[in-house]
Design a protein around this motif. Sequence first.
Motif, PDB file in Angstrom:
ATOM      1  N   ARG A 355      -2.622   4.717   4.147  1.00 31.83           N
ATOM      2  CA  ARG A 355      -3.020   5.827   5.022  1.00 31.83           C
ATOM      3  C   ARG A 355      -3.565   5.296   6.341  1.00 31.83           C
ATOM      4  O   ARG A 355      -3.324   5.889   7.399  1.00 31.83           O
ATOM      5  CB  ARG A 355      -4.072   6.693   4.327  1.00 31.83           C
ATOM      6  CG  ARG A 355      -3.535   7.553   3.202  1.00 31.83           C
ATOM      7  CD  ARG A 355      -4.643   8.380   2.580  1.00 31.83           C
ATOM      8  NE  ARG A 355      -4.206   9.053   1.367  1.00 31.83           N
ATOM      9  CZ  ARG A 355      -4.889   9.051   0.232  1.00 31.83           C
ATOM     10  NH1 ARG A 355      -6.039   8.397   0.159  1.00 31.83           N
ATOM     11  NH2 ARG A 355      -4.438   9.698  -0.818  1.00 31.83           N
ATOM     12  N   ASP A 356      -4.327   4.208   6.274  1.00 35.10           N
ATOM     13  CA  ASP A 356      -4.845   3.611   7.508  1.00 35.10           C
ATOM     14  C   ASP A 356      -3.717   3.146   8.416  1.00 35.10           C
ATOM     15  O   ASP A 356      -3.912   3.015   9.632  1.00 35.10           O
ATOM     16  CB  ASP A 356      -5.764   2.426   7.176  1.00 35.10           C
ATOM     17  CG  ASP A 356      -7.067   2.871   6.529  1.00 35.10           C
ATOM     18  OD1 ASP A 356      -7.406   4.063   6.655  1.00 35.10           O
ATOM     19  OD2 ASP A 356      -7.730   2.030   5.895  1.00 35.10           O
ATOM     20  N   GLU A 357      -2.566   2.852   7.831  1.00 40.53           N
ATOM     21  CA  GLU A 357      -1.401   2.441   8.620  1.00 40.53           C
ATOM     22  C   GLU A 357      -0.486   3.621   8.936  1.00 40.53           C
ATOM     23  O   GLU A 357       0.695   3.424   9.247  1.00 40.53           O
ATOM     24  CB  GLU A 357      -0.620   1.368   7.849  1.00 40.53           C
ATOM     25  CG  GLU A 357      -1.401   0.085   7.605  1.00 40.53           C
ATOM     26  CD  GLU A 357      -1.790  -0.618   8.895  1.00 40.53           C
ATOM     27  OE1 GLU A 357      -0.959  -0.595   9.833  1.00 40.53           O
ATOM     28  OE2 GLU A 357      -2.902  -1.159   8.960  1.00 40.53           O
ATOM     29  N   ASP A 358      -1.047   4.839   8.844  1.00 41.49           N
ATOM     30  CA  ASP A 358      -0.339   6.070   9.223  1.00 41.49           C
ATOM     31  C   ASP A 358       0.870   6.374   8.346  1.00 41.49           C
ATOM     32  O   ASP A 358       1.856   6.970   8.796  1.00 41.49           O
ATOM     33  CB  ASP A 358       0.099   6.009  10.702  1.00 41.49           C
ATOM     34  CG  ASP A 358      -1.076   5.962  11.649  1.00 41.49           C
ATOM     35  OD1 ASP A 358      -2.122   6.542  11.303  1.00 41.49           O
ATOM     36  OD2 ASP A 358      -0.960   5.336  12.711  1.00 41.49           O
ATOM     37  N   ARG A 359       0.810   5.982   7.083  1.00 39.92           N
ATOM     38  CA  ARG A 359       1.853   6.372   6.138  1.00 39.92           C
ATOM     39  C   ARG A 359       1.352   7.568   5.332  1.00 39.92           C
ATOM     40  O   ARG A 359       0.176   7.662   4.986  1.00 39.92           O
ATOM     41  CB  ARG A 359       2.228   5.222   5.212  1.00 39.92           C
ATOM     42  CG  ARG A 359       2.905   4.059   5.921  1.00 39.92           C
ATOM     43  CD  ARG A 359       3.473   3.069   4.913  1.00 39.92           C
ATOM     44  NE  ARG A 359       4.520   3.651   4.107  1.00 39.92           N
ATOM     45  CZ  ARG A 359       5.814   3.689   4.445  1.00 39.92           C
ATOM     46  NH1 ARG A 359       6.197   3.177   5.615  1.00 39.92           N
ATOM     47  NH2 ARG A 359       6.709   4.209   3.637  1.00 39.92           N
ATOM     48  N   LEU A 360       2.266   8.473   5.014  1.00 37.92           N
ATOM     49  CA  LEU A 360       1.909   9.690   4.290  1.00 37.92           C
ATOM     50  C   LEU A 360       1.826   9.379   2.799  1.00 37.92           C
ATOM     51  O   LEU A 360       2.852   9.258   2.109  1.00 37.92           O
ATOM     52  CB  LEU A 360       2.951  10.782   4.565  1.00 37.92           C
ATOM     53  CG  LEU A 360       3.074  11.228   6.033  1.00 37.92           C
ATOM     54  CD1 LEU A 360       4.180  12.265   6.188  1.00 37.92           C
ATOM     55  CD2 LEU A 360       1.746  11.777   6.532  1.00 37.92           C
ATOM     56  N   VAL A 361       0.608   9.228   2.307  1.00 37.06           N
ATOM     57  CA  VAL A 361       0.376   8.953   0.888  1.00 37.06           C
ATOM     58  C   VAL A 361      -0.677   9.945   0.406  1.00 37.06           C
ATOM     59  O   VAL A 361      -1.792   9.988   0.923  1.00 37.06           O
ATOM     60  CB  VAL A 361      -0.107   7.510   0.663  1.00 37.06           C
ATOM     61  CG1 VAL A 361      -0.349   7.262  -0.823  1.00 37.06           C
ATOM     62  CG2 VAL A 361       0.907   6.510   1.206  1.00 37.06           C
ATOM     63  N   ARG A 395       5.972   0.155  -4.744  1.00 33.93           N
ATOM     64  CA  ARG A 395       7.210   0.109  -3.965  1.00 33.93           C
ATOM     65  C   ARG A 395       8.027   1.380  -4.145  1.00 33.93           C
ATOM     66  O   ARG A 395       8.539   1.963  -3.180  1.00 33.93           O
ATOM     67  CB  ARG A 395       8.046  -1.106  -4.383  1.00 33.93           C
ATOM     68  CG  ARG A 395       9.366  -1.217  -3.605  1.00 33.93           C
ATOM     69  CD  ARG A 395      10.325  -2.214  -4.210  1.00 33.93           C
ATOM     70  NE  ARG A 395       9.818  -3.568  -4.168  1.00 33.93           N
ATOM     71  CZ  ARG A 395       9.394  -4.241  -5.229  1.00 33.93           C
ATOM     72  NH1 ARG A 395       9.393  -3.654  -6.434  1.00 33.93           N
ATOM     73  NH2 ARG A 395       8.946  -5.470  -5.115  1.00 33.93           N
ATOM     74  N   ALA A 396       8.157   1.838  -5.386  1.00 34.21           N
ATOM     75  CA  ALA A 396       9.006   2.988  -5.661  1.00 34.21           C
ATOM     76  C   ALA A 396       8.384   4.297  -5.212  1.00 34.21           C
ATOM     77  O   ALA A 396       9.078   5.173  -4.676  1.00 34.21           O
ATOM     78  CB  ALA A 396       9.315   3.041  -7.163  1.00 34.21           C
ATOM     79  N   VAL A 397       7.067   4.470  -5.412  1.00 33.03           N
ATOM     80  CA  VAL A 397       6.442   5.767  -5.181  1.00 33.03           C
ATOM     81  C   VAL A 397       5.860   5.889  -3.781  1.00 33.03           C
ATOM     82  O   VAL A 397       6.079   6.891  -3.090  1.00 33.03           O
ATOM     83  CB  VAL A 397       5.342   6.022  -6.231  1.00 33.03           C
ATOM     84  CG1 VAL A 397       4.636   7.343  -5.954  1.00 33.03           C
ATOM     85  CG2 VAL A 397       5.936   6.018  -7.636  1.00 33.03           C
ATOM     86  N   MET A 398       5.099   4.881  -3.346  1.00 28.79           N
ATOM     87  CA  MET A 398       4.378   4.980  -2.069  1.00 28.79           C
ATOM     88  C   MET A 398       5.146   4.388  -0.892  1.00 28.79           C
ATOM     89  O   MET A 398       4.895   4.756   0.251  1.00 28.79           O
ATOM     90  CB  MET A 398       3.017   4.282  -2.173  1.00 28.79           C
ATOM     91  CG  MET A 398       2.094   4.861  -3.220  1.00 28.79           C
ATOM     92  SD  MET A 398       0.464   4.063  -3.171  1.00 28.79           S
ATOM     93  CE  MET A 398      -0.301   4.727  -4.646  1.00 28.79           C
ATOM     94  N   CYS A 399       6.043   3.451  -1.155  1.00 34.73           N
ATOM     95  CA  CYS A 399       6.753   2.770  -0.057  1.00 34.73           C
ATOM     96  C   CYS A 399       8.206   3.198   0.051  1.00 34.73           C
ATOM     97  O   CYS A 399       8.944   2.654   0.885  1.00 34.73           O
ATOM     98  CB  CYS A 399       6.673   1.252  -0.251  1.00 34.73           C
ATOM     99  SG  CYS A 399       4.992   0.600  -0.306  1.00 34.73           S
ATOM    100  N   GLU A 400       8.633   4.096  -0.812  1.00 41.37           N
ATOM    101  CA  GLU A 400      10.011   4.625  -0.769  1.00 41.37           C
ATOM    102  C   GLU A 400      11.032   3.501  -0.831  1.00 41.37           C
ATOM    103  O   GLU A 400      12.058   3.533  -0.149  1.00 41.37           O
ATOM    104  CB  GLU A 400      10.216   5.481   0.476  1.00 41.37           C
ATOM    105  CG  GLU A 400       9.283   6.681   0.553  1.00 41.37           C
ATOM    106  CD  GLU A 400       9.461   7.478   1.827  1.00 41.37           C
ATOM    107  OE1 GLU A 400      10.149   6.981   2.740  1.00 41.37           O
ATOM    108  OE2 GLU A 400       8.908   8.588   1.913  1.00 41.37           O
ATOM    109  N   GLY A 401      10.737   2.487  -1.635  1.00 49.13           N
ATOM    110  CA  GLY A 401      11.674   1.392  -1.826  1.00 49.13           C
ATOM    111  C   GLY A 401      11.664   0.335  -0.757  1.00 49.13           C
ATOM    112  O   GLY A 401      12.410  -0.645  -0.848  1.00 49.13           O
ATOM    113  N   SER A 402      10.813   0.476   0.264  1.00 42.13           N
ATOM    114  CA  SER A 402      10.800  -0.475   1.383  1.00 42.13           C
ATOM    115  C   SER A 402       9.867  -1.645   1.083  1.00 42.13           C
ATOM    116  O   SER A 402       8.772  -1.469   0.538  1.00 42.13           O
ATOM    117  CB  SER A 402      10.355   0.224   2.664  1.00 42.13           C
ATOM    118  OG  SER A 402      10.184  -0.712   3.710  1.00 42.13           O
TER     119      SER A 402
END
Length: 827
Positions: A355-361, A395-402
Amino acid sequence: MEGLLPRLPRGDGVTAAGTAPRAAAAGPSHAAGAGPALLGVRHHGPGSARAVRAALDEREPRVVLIEGPPEGDALVALAADPGMRPPVALLAHVLDDPRRAAFWPLAAFSPEWVAIRWALRRDVPVRFIDLPAAHSLAFPDADGGADGDGRGEPGPTARPDADSGTDADTGVDPGAGADAESLRIDPVAVLAEAVGYDDPERWWEDVVEHRGDGTRPQEDGALAPFLALGEAMQALRETYGDGGYTRDLVREAHMRLQLRAARKEFGDDGVAVVCGAWHVPALAARTTATADRALLKGLPRAKVEMTWVPWTHRRLARHSGYGAGITSPGWYGHLFAARDRPIERWMTKVAGLLRDEDRLVSSAHVIEAVRLADTLAVMRGRPLPGLTETLDAVRAVMCEGSEVPLDLVRDRLVVGDVLGEVPPTAPAVPLQRDLDRTQRSLRLKPEAMERELELDLREETGAARSRLLHRLRLLGVGWGEPAASRGSTGTFRETWRLRWEPELAVRVAEAGVWGTTVLSAATARAEWEALAAASLAEVTGLAERCLLAGLPDALPVVMKALADRAALDTDTAHLAQALPALVRSLRYGDVRGTDTRALAEVAAGLAERIFVGLPPACAGLDADGAAAMRVHLDAVHSAVALLDDDPVPALRDRWAGVLRQLAGRETVPGEIRGRAARLLLDEGRLAQDEAARLMSLALSPGTEPARAAAWIEGFAGGAAGAGMLLVHDERLLGLVDTWLTGVPADSFTDVLPLLRRTFSAYEPGVRRTLGELVGRGGAGAPVQAAVAAPGFGAEQDHERADAVLPTLGRLLGLGTDDINRLVGAGS
């Protein structure tokens, strides 16, 4: 745990000098309560740390012995100081050679640290029983910490213990060589392979780290895990002997002697030993004190000092080169600190970072990631999700595989940037104490995470911080590195990139030979470098560093060396290379309020020698020599423009005369002649008509196309605004266009690469405008005047230019007189 420990084949054992075959079986019985409690651990293992705490609570020993250098006994009480915050490390270094050093790092989740804290809270004596650092650092192959990663032998980096031994790249006898190194075993890997695990880290997590928080009582006692692990290590020692770690035999002999002394003083049941599990069979072996003393006889010895220093999680990571390191110190720290629901708490940390890196979690992501990690653990037959399962779920849930955000999680959380703290009462070399005081007074706290620091040199604090960082760089303590500023490029601003690494403590100890304070040490180091410099450029660079570091006492020595070198050096290229550094020193000295009169006189004298020697030095150069000399020509021109005329009157006028000589001599390569003409034109010392005449001569039909192209490269290439000059001067563009269209076909391919390099450096908009102008005039025809763009005229508008001077002065921090002086110098 016993169910996962393998049954290894029993070998014939080794002699008493090694591990004593079946006699070592006494080790487990000691752990069970019939003698000293031998608590075999994995260094930096949170599961081992919890088990040690539970075992000590159950056994309540009267003395705790810990694998570590005995010189640390005098420092162990500092572990109870409120100012001590792990990770920290014991640092030992040889008094007369601080480069020979070794570290013994301890994290909050290290079993040794837990044992130390347990003992101090209960006023129980703590003693280190490993081979003294005075011996280990005296071995001929004990490189100590020369590369700063603490690979000293046989400190913590040489011990296999229950850590992965593949990284323990020291610890062999001086003649053992690579063959012995290749025979070393990794105890954890061997045990994991024996029960069918292909990943030693995963096996260790399943067997130790996932056994709970250590607060629930074991059915067969808190010492049972150590009994099982001791039996496994006994089997390994009987099968593999010393495992390739031959010097461990000496270490273990010393540990046995210390254990005997403690048993005699406190009784068998009053002693607890915390050491690497690999050593447990050797400590339980039935050997004689005479045999152990014989192994220690004749060991080399050195005078050493020891202290506590801050450490970092990043340096605990195995990839940093630390032999007993771990791959995931941040993860292990979390497992140790989280008393309940560790996976849920870990996923919450990960979500906060992303979230601190502006990702939608969202919270839903956290819940789903925990469920997925649990499911993966069940599918893979693991008792609890480990680091692999949690990262796969993230990786699978929060990073969308990235992998990109996952790499951030690995760097910030799995490894981490935690930096420990050591109280001011810890012993340190005088230079370190002075550095600590200076850091506190300047509010410049060392941090493990890299950060940028912007300094305004007009402020006293900014100037003092700059001087400190420059002095440390001169001493080889690379806490800060200069970086390109994202704001102003003036001399009153500096940008630094700061990052404190633990090995810098060794660098400070090394620099202590130069003085007891940062100022005195940097001064002495600068004076020594001035006398040892091999070239004029080295001395001029040193003079600049002395001014940046604010070392007035070193300048006389440096200036004398500079004058001597300049007088003896007859190579004009060397002189031209040295002058810019001197001029930069003058500029920085002016900003910092330093007296630079002596330096200005040397710079002026150097410039005079360049003026005399440059024209003959430029004659007859080949293409490569001309390109190199052109770089020197530009540098000298920039330097002369910044020099005052006080030491030598009319210095800039004399330089203009040199440029005129170069522009008009046929023996000078075309690239140098073209550059000299361009510099004169930019300075307003060459009229447009004269510039056009020189170009027409250089591009005349009788000139070889390659020489003409070189002239164009020097005149119109590699300088700011070169393209705009052709855009706004139709005569120069017409001359170039006429010459280019008249180049014979057989010569065109030879000059094309040089011309392409010249014009490709222009901005895209400039290249587009030039194409339009040439196309408008027609091939070979004079270029027609284009309609002037708004804001452009045939002549310079001095009134409009003067209007920006007040604003420019405020941006540069200069007064009206300073601005007028600069404008006058430029005109």
